[in-house]
Design an enzyme around this catalytic site. Structure first.
Site, mmCIF file in Angstrom:
data_model
loop_
_atom_site.group_PDB
_atom_site.id
_atom_site.type_symbol
_atom_site.label_atom_id
_atom_site.label_comp_id
_atom_site.label_asym_id
_atom_site.label_seq_id
_atom_site.Cartn_x
_atom_site.Cartn_y
_atom_site.Cartn_z
ATOM 1 N N GLN A 298 143.823 61.737 -16.856
ATOM 2 C CA GLN A 298 142.918 61.695 -15.845
ATOM 3 C C GLN A 298 142.669 60.154 -16.470
ATOM 4 O OE1 GLN A 298 139.502 63.209 -15.387
ATOM 5 N NE2 GLN A 298 139.793 63.353 -13.397
ATOM 6 N N TYR B 165 130.527 60.594 -11.863
ATOM 7 C CA TYR B 165 130.639 59.643 -12.907
ATOM 8 C C TYR B 165 130.599 58.186 -12.485
ATOM 9 C CZ TYR B 165 131.444 63.665 -16.294
ATOM 10 O OH TYR B 165 131.708 65.204 -16.365
ATOM 11 N N ARG C 259 140.816 60.832 -7.592
ATOM 12 C CA ARG C 259 139.990 61.877 -7.500
ATOM 13 C C ARG C 259 138.497 61.546 -6.987
ATOM 14 N NH1 ARG C 259 137.846 67.307 -10.831
ATOM 15 N NH2 ARG C 259 139.428 68.277 -9.995
#
Length: 359
Positions: free
Chosen positions: A101, A182, A229
């Site tokens: 990721q 984020y 994601r």
């Protein structure tokens, strides 16, 4: 057996064949070396969980600017690539598939936590106003530096380089982290993105960086080795995306822009809007992974059975049970998680959770 038989059907995800519909969700563990290299314990930890099939790693910074927390791994230096190569080898030896990721935290950082001690960056100079852990205790996230257009181009190049580095390390693919407050999520959210250029203002402009990063990474390593994601309306890191209709408008547009790229999967960190989830299902051409907070073991297959997901990634269950697949297949009891050992430390609460064979 309580768990639905739908979990045990094989599935083709991008260019890999998965043995079932479970996966390991990304989980920050803060156990990398100071230089961002994953150590030998990381290879043990991920290798222990290889039976989950698709193993998605903890968030891994694509650059020094992308680091938010102490002792998180990177995937942008030769040393980090070498460390991840050991992890990939361990996962493959156990029959698993490894996706790293890629997580740029943006404003969710502190100069004390990065190797170059630079100020955090973000779409706009707006603090998350969150407490963040540092080596000398919790501190407030500072007001970040607003990224220039050139900085944005550099960030896209950093994601591209990190993806190539992941493949060089032997990973099977990468997951772009566009969720959980984020950097990419910060560009999507109107309360964190006050830009007036082509990366801010409208739904189209706020989506632009996410789409450009996904396109660049897909060009670099192949779309069938890339997942992304998203976490619509997830209020982490000071994110507030507005009312339900605003969120649906934003994410339906984004999904429509991403769908033609034919990425390997969309991973939804689901906050509860099932109507939006259904619209993802209709718009998305490939695999859909769905994680919900608070699922019981009896509910793991619910979204698959309802036709809303293809794969059910496991977080806390996987963390505490390296052999979670066997435990679910045989209806065996589960280990309880130890919250005190989630972040940082050594073997305790990381590689020492017992398997059925050693319970």
């Amino acid at each position: 057996m309580n768990t639905s038989s739908s979990l045990w059907q094989p599935f083709k995800l991008g260019r890999v064949e998965l043995p079932h519909r479970l996966a390991m969700a990304p989980l920050t563990r803060s156990r990398a070396n100071a230089d961002g290299t994953p150590g030998p314990l990381a290879a043990t930890y991920y290798g222990q969980r290889a039976s989950l099939g698709l193993v998605i790693t903890e968030g891994t910074q694509p650059s020094a600017d992308g680091q938010g927390y102490p002792n998180t791994p990177g995937i942008h230096t030769p040393e980090q690539i070498a460390g991840w190569r050991e992890v990939a080898g361990a996962v493959h030896a156990g029959g698993g598939t490894l996706f790293i990721q890629l997580m740029h935290v943006g404003r969710m950082s502190h100069p004390d936590n990065t190797p170059h001690h630079r100020w955090p960056v973000a779409p706009s100079a707006i603090s998350a106003d969150q407490d963040i852990f540092t080596a000398t205790g919790p501190k407030k996230t500072p007001v970040p530096r607003e990224l220039s257009i050139q900085d944005i181009r550099t960030t896209i190049a950093d994601f591209r380089h990190a993806a190539a580095s992941a493949i060089a390390a032997g990973a099977d693919g990468v997951e772009i982290h566009g969720a959980n407050g984020y950097l990419l999520h910060q560009f999507l959210s109107p309360n964190t993105n006050h830009r007036t250029d082509t990366y801010g203002g409208s739904v189209e402009n706020r989506s632009r960086l996410v789409v450009e990063v996904a396109r660049a990474v897909a060009e670099e390593i192949g779309a069938d080795r890339v997942g992304i994601r998203l976490s619509p309306s997830m209020p982490l890191g000071g994110i507030d995306e507005g009312d339900t209709e605003a969120v649906r408008t934003q994410y339906r547009h984004l999904a429509g822009e991403l769908a033609p790229l034919n990425l390997a999967y969309l991973h939804v960190h689901h906050a509860g809007d099932d109507e939006l989830l259904r619209s993802f299902r209709e718009a998305w051409p490939t695999a859909l992974l769905v994680v919900r907070y608070g699922r019981t073991r009896e509910q793991i297959a619910d979204d698959i059975n309802a036709g809303l997901a293809d794969i059910a990634p496991l977080g806390r269950f996987a963390l505490a049970n390296p052999d979670i697949v066997e435990r679910l297949r045989t209806d065996a009891p589960l280990n309880e998680i130890d919250p005190a050992t989630l972040y940082g430390g050594g073997e305790a609460g990381y590689t020492d959770y017992p398997t059925l064979a050693h319970a």
